[in-house]
Design a protein around this motif. Structure first.
Motif, mmCIF file in Angstrom:
data_model
loop_
_atom_site.group_PDB
_atom_site.id
_atom_site.type_symbol
_atom_site.label_atom_id
_atom_site.label_comp_id
_atom_site.label_asym_id
_atom_site.label_seq_id
_atom_site.Cartn_x
_atom_site.Cartn_y
_atom_site.Cartn_z
ATOM 1 N N GLY A 118 24.424 29.688 45.357
ATOM 2 C CA GLY A 118 24.745 30.429 46.563
ATOM 3 C C GLY A 118 24.868 31.920 46.299
ATOM 4 N N THR A 119 25.528 32.607 47.213
ATOM 5 C CA THR A 119 25.655 34.061 47.172
ATOM 6 C C THR A 119 27.112 34.454 47.002
ATOM 7 N N ASN A 120 27.365 35.355 46.068
ATOM 8 C CA ASN A 120 28.704 35.878 45.819
ATOM 9 C C ASN A 120 28.681 37.395 45.921
ATOM 10 N N ARG A 121 29.830 37.957 46.216
ATOM 11 C CA ARG A 121 30.026 39.407 46.178
ATOM 12 C C ARG A 121 31.089 39.664 45.134
ATOM 13 N N GLY A 122 30.835 40.588 44.208
ATOM 14 C CA GLY A 122 31.797 40.797 43.150
ATOM 15 C C GLY A 122 31.770 42.196 42.579
ATOM 16 N N TYR A 123 32.784 42.466 41.743
ATOM 17 C CA TYR A 123 32.853 43.734 41.029
ATOM 18 C C TYR A 123 33.520 43.505 39.683
ATOM 19 N N GLY A 124 33.346 44.477 38.786
ATOM 20 C CA GLY A 124 33.957 44.407 37.470
ATOM 21 C C GLY A 124 34.931 45.545 37.279
ATOM 22 N N ALA A 125 36.014 45.284 36.535
ATOM 23 C CA ALA A 125 37.032 46.303 36.275
ATOM 24 C C ALA A 125 37.614 46.111 34.884
ATOM 25 N N ALA A 126 38.073 47.206 34.311
ATOM 26 C CA ALA A 126 38.826 47.151 33.063
ATOM 27 C C ALA A 126 40.264 47.505 33.378
ATOM 28 N N ASP A 127 41.194 46.778 32.767
ATOM 29 C CA ASP A 127 42.611 47.061 33.009
ATOM 30 C C ASP A 127 43.074 48.222 32.125
ATOM 31 N N LEU A 128 44.373 48.493 32.140
ATOM 32 C CA LEU A 128 44.897 49.671 31.460
ATOM 33 C C LEU A 128 44.745 49.643 29.948
ATOM 34 N N GLU A 129 44.463 48.481 29.352
ATOM 35 C CA GLU A 129 44.231 48.421 27.912
ATOM 36 C C GLU A 129 42.819 47.962 27.559
ATOM 37 N N GLY A 130 41.941 47.884 28.563
ATOM 38 C CA GLY A 130 40.539 47.625 28.298
ATOM 39 C C GLY A 130 40.050 46.202 28.456
ATOM 40 N N HIS A 131 40.925 45.254 28.815
ATOM 41 C CA HIS A 131 40.439 43.900 29.085
ATOM 42 C C HIS A 131 39.518 43.952 30.305
ATOM 43 N N GLN A 132 38.421 43.199 30.232
ATOM 44 C CA GLN A 132 37.464 43.200 31.334
ATOM 45 C C GLN A 132 37.728 42.038 32.289
ATOM 46 N N TRP A 133 37.673 42.346 33.569
ATOM 47 C CA TRP A 133 37.917 41.403 34.652
ATOM 48 C C TRP A 133 36.752 41.456 35.619
ATOM 49 N N TRP A 134 36.397 40.298 36.154
ATOM 50 C CA TRP A 134 35.356 40.210 37.176
ATOM 51 C C TRP A 134 35.950 39.466 38.358
#
Length: 143
Positions: A118-134
């Protein structure tokens, strides 16, 4: 499979931070987590904590408790894992994270992953110590 303990998903993750106490506060403010348990130790360390988002659980601890637990900061920014979280509104979530100081790695975008996913909408971010989150939201289910 046997059922998990009440309130626990089948899989959860530990994250280690130089300043775990500040990280917990920031994860609540930026990403919307709620702390359900925080065990503090000597010297402002976090011995154990449990943060929830919907039915997901992450555990946050102070990295200095064990020398083998490294944050991205201690690893020259290297990423050892990424976490993916389903949210209700990716654009609002991204705005909240940006306002709290998250580094946006990828702006929100919509992607079609084919008829099987299917179709998703998403973004990526790094927290204050660099861990990556999606962060993602389902836009359209499988065909």
């Amino acid at each position: 499979m046997k059922p998990t303990p009440e309130g626990w998903p089948r899989i959860s993750s530990f994250l280690f931070y130089e300043d775990a106490s500040a990280a917990i506060d920031w994860l609540e403010r930026a990403f919307g987590f709620q702390t359900r348990l925080k065990v503090e130790g000597a010297g402002n360390t976090i011995e154990h904590s449990e943060l929830v988002y919907g039915d997901g659980v992450i555990m946050v601890e102070s990295a200095q408790r064990r020398p083998v637990h490294l944050t991205p900061r201690r690893h020259d920014g290297g990423n050892t894992q990424s976490l993916m979280v389903y949210v209700d509104d990716v654009d609002a979530h991204c705005a909240q994270a940006r306002a709290a100081g998250a580094t946006i790695l990828q702006e929100p975008e919509t992607k079609n992953y084919g008829d099987d996913w299917g179709t998703n909408r998403g973004y990526g971010a790094a927290d204050l110590e660099g861990h990556q989150w999606w962060f993602t939201q389902r836009v359209k289910g499988p065909a």
